[in-house]
Design a protein around this motif. Structure first.
Motif: not given
Lengths: 527, 527
Positions: A59-70, A104-116
């Motif tokens: 239930k946490i926000s996309g913004a918080r998930k993005a912070t976690f992923l980054r 590539r791994t870092l790029g994926q994590l950051r791409a998903f951060a942007n996505h959510v």
């Protein structure tokens, strides 16, 4: 630095009594560190924690998930060269590849951060009420994607970073709002632990619930089986062999509550060489393919294991140049003695098939665990009649099928199993004469390539990595790119739900400013 | 008018020797017409034709598919009252319901026509090439949804029109570009043949390939089994019982090439009554639910079979009013003697469970095949300890669980299996005290309803009809609404493909003017 313990949520734990070691294939020796396999109790604890964490994490926000992923990406970067060294010592892969895969791994994590963080991925849809509608009033309905539940991710042997601990499957599941339990790959358990430590640090720094991530070691199949059968596990991601993926799929399908298993499995990635292209540039094509076949010791899912052409002078030239060029390439080390051993066995099994001829093979002696590339050839009808020749030989091996005519080429394509990719090498205007071949190939693959090589899987929204079985267990999803998040979510509808209790994505005010389908029109407007 | 034959593509065929009849439950007699079950040979012919038709049908434009779908709707309308009469004589459902369900069926066909004509549903995504990118050039990738292949649709007993021959599953699959083979429901095979004749006429009028649609009769399970196991069938849609849906899912999962089965199955659709709402308006709620429980003889997937409240004066009043009101409702005819018989058996089995008390039941004698409604009640701990009470009793049956306290209510919700819907009856501000209940319920359902009834499934983009197992076999998809097209498609990527050979959806010029994701930006612009 490497404890060999499991992460049960944020706790290092090693209560089991099964110890194993990883192996350095370049030095042909075991690595120093001991790895402790997760006990059944630890597996259950990890799932229980994940299930608890799901209640809040989903239930946490996309913004918080993005912070976690980054933060995961940052913590992996902070591991620095030490991670790259362990990576290489557990895979035999060179430093350049280690750096590339980490990027590539870092790029994926950051791409998903942007996505959510952007948030449109939830596919919000709103149909407002029509209380006066006849004969019955229309209710207010609002739909969006929500997380499925705890996801189990199996590390892949051939991508210790990009498709393992914090790789594509994990990044997608965490982005979706699903806690992740990683079944670490035994060949690179040390690398896995280091990456896991980064994920745990990131989770703690960004205030994620304990259990959002666990990392379990195992040398056999028990840990994975227990995870897939656990009632609180709701989906599975896997990258590996057909045998392994199918076994997990079967286990999941037999559960009281079957769960989705997305397994990205084997593929021989057929390449069709059209006659004019061969006539005009057989040599150049052959040189390109000599490189693609041997790239990374042929240990990519998209390695071109099958090349098909119609007999002609051009095809003969292609075959000759391929034979000349492939032996000039220096062999490289495979990931593990078991993989090198399987390559030898599968290669010999293929070579023992009647009608198969060796075109060329690297014959000089090599260091232990190095793979000597081989290209082979076979007549069209022999290939058609021998299913063994359709099997993947994981490694730098390729088979050139020489067809009698276009009809035989079509027949071969129509009998192929599902594949990740199919490639057409064609001159301009030539391909239109082969629309049957193209159409048939399209029905068997997830991605079709024009005048290129199948190796090199771009991470971008338009990538489809997955195809008809056995390329993957469900061709309706991709394992690469931001759309891979769709594997771990389900649509959910709220009917006449009070505005203040709706998730932000569906509130009248559209506080996130996302694009929504409102009464059938896409808009970012409020209601 | 009814030949009793199968449609193998556009040919009427009846080479089998198994003859059966449909049944008029209102008159309690067999209908006149003989139905001939499809032979194994006919099944194979239908699949073969579908597989051939797929080659062209999967590639025709959205505009042409729209014309086809609209013509199906027109041809069904053109069947006029004759269709409604056969419908009623094969289902016992009244003329008003027949007209309503026909309207829904036509509406679905036309909604899918609009959906594929508009064209945005393919989720077109384009990442253009960057030849100068370092260290490696970026290729051009373009992705869109394409059709999976021939789809088998199982007619539903309880929706002879809207979820059978040309119902939601068929409309969605045809819209996606998949040929459809219908396994007609044996209870309304005559209705099925009439609708099939409309589909075939529409296919011929609009120039669709022969085999785009077939309609197969069967009285047993063999035809369905053969279809699901046929290598050329690529997906299955089913609406019905858990037993039936799970059997098909298991068959499909065991194939050499497993295929997706979307089965929408059982559900008891829990309703949670919160205390303040009960205190303020127990009578009104009870009256509403007396109607919802008996609607269509309780033969809707979303029938409220489970009502849960915390013991209080309000709950007692609800129970008493429900008991008073439910017996005032005139029983109605069920679909078939077998369904009426199963209702009696399941009801008696439930009533035999220790601790279950009958609140009220219609006791007057009724015509054959009519269902006499029953509402029952049980203590919370009895319900928790007896899994039999969690099973659906298909028909006008409902169970009121009286909990000791909030904790027991939470415990009951947390132990429910997956459901299509969950409902919360609440006063304003009350629901926030029950966030645990709401969150737990959300994890078990596909649609959550505030102060309403679960019956009445609006056909609109924001509807989710499907939920965690066993509500459906894959909660990631819906069976109702235009998004149900996603069950029958897969993403497909073109890499460096020549512009003139791309499908219109992905061409630089964007000739269809659809919305596309181009280099991560949604736009209808050309490239």
């Amino acid at each position: 630095m490497i404890t060999g313990k499991n992460y049960i949520g944020n706790q290092l734990s090693a209560t089991g009594d099964k110890i194993f070691k990883t192996f350095n294939p370049l030095l042909n020796i075991e690595n120093d560190w001991d790895i402790t396999e997760a006990s059944k109790n630890e597996v259950n604890q990890a799932v229980q924690l994940a299930s608890e964490a799901f209640k809040t994490y989903s239930k946490i926000s996309g913004a918080r998930k993005a912070t976690f992923l980054r933060e995961i990406a940052n913590e992996i970067e902070a591991l620095g060269d030490a991670l790259l060294q362990v990576y290489s010592s557990e895979s035999g892969l060179p430093n350049g590849r280690a750096m590339g895969e980490r990027g590539r791994t870092l790029g994926q994590l950051r791409a998903f951060a942007n996505h959510v963080e952007e948030g449109n991925w939830v596919d919000a849809s709103i149909d407002t009420a029509q209380p006066e509608r006849e004969p019955i009033p229309k209710v207010d309905l609002r739909k969006m994607n929500i997380a499925l539940g705890p996801v189990v991710v199996f590390g892949a042997s051939n991508f210790p970073l990009a498709f393992s601990t914090a790789g594509g499957d994990t990044a997608a599941a965490l982005a979706a709002g699903c806690p992740v339990i990683v079944k670490s790959h035994p060949m690179h358990a040390g690398t896995g632990e280091m990456v896991a430590s980064a994920v745990i640090k990131a989770a703690e720094k960004t205030g994620m619930p304990n259990g959002v991530f666990s990392n379990l070691n195992s040398s056999g199949i028990e840990v994975g089986q227990t995870l897939v059968q656990h009632p609180k596990v709701k989906a599975v991601g896997f990258t590996g062999s057909i045998k392994g993926g199918r076994a997990l799929y079967d286990l999941a399908a037999k559960r009281d509550e079957p769960i989705p298993v997305f397994a990205e499995m084997g593929s021989i990635n057929p390449v069709v060489l059209l006659p004019k292209a061969l006539n005009n540039r057989a040599d150049a094509i052959a040189k390109t393919y000599a490189g693609s076949i041997t790239l990374g010791s042929g240990q990519f899912c998209t390695n071109p294991g099958l090349i098909i052409g119609i007999k002609s002078q051009g095809l003969t030239r292609f075959v000759n140049t391929l034979a000349e060029d492939i032996v000039k390439i220096e062999p490289s080390c495979m990931l593990h003695p078991n993989i090198a051993g399987a390559y030898e066995t599968n290669k010999e099994n293929a070579l023992a098939q009647s009608g198969l001829k060796v075109l060329a093979g690297y014959e000089n002696s090599v260091e232990p665990n190095y793979a000597r590339q081989v290209v082979t050839t076979v007549e069209g009808d022999t290939f058609l009649n021998n299913p063994t020749l359709h099997h993947e030989v994981f490694g730098p091996f390729s088979l050139v099928v020489q067809c009698e005519n276009k009809a035989q080429l079509e027949s071969i394509i129509s009998k192929l199993e599902g594949q990740l990719t199919g490639t057409i090498i064609s001159d301009e205007n030539e391909i239109s004469e082969y629309s049957n071949v193209v159409n048939t190939l399209q029905n068997r693959v997830g991605r079709i390539i024009f005048n290129g090589v199948p190796t090199g899987v771009e991470v971008c929204p338009s990538m489809q990595h997955g195809g008809p079985y056995p390329a993957s267990t469900d061709s309706r999803f991709t394992a690469v790119g931001v759309d891979s998040i769709k594997r771990w979510v389900r649509p959910f509808s709220y009917q006449d739900w009070p505005n203040e209790l709706l998730p932000d994505e569906l509130k009248n005010e559209n506080p996130l400013g996302i694009s929504r389908l409102v009464n059938n029109v896409k808009t970012t407007a409020k209601i």
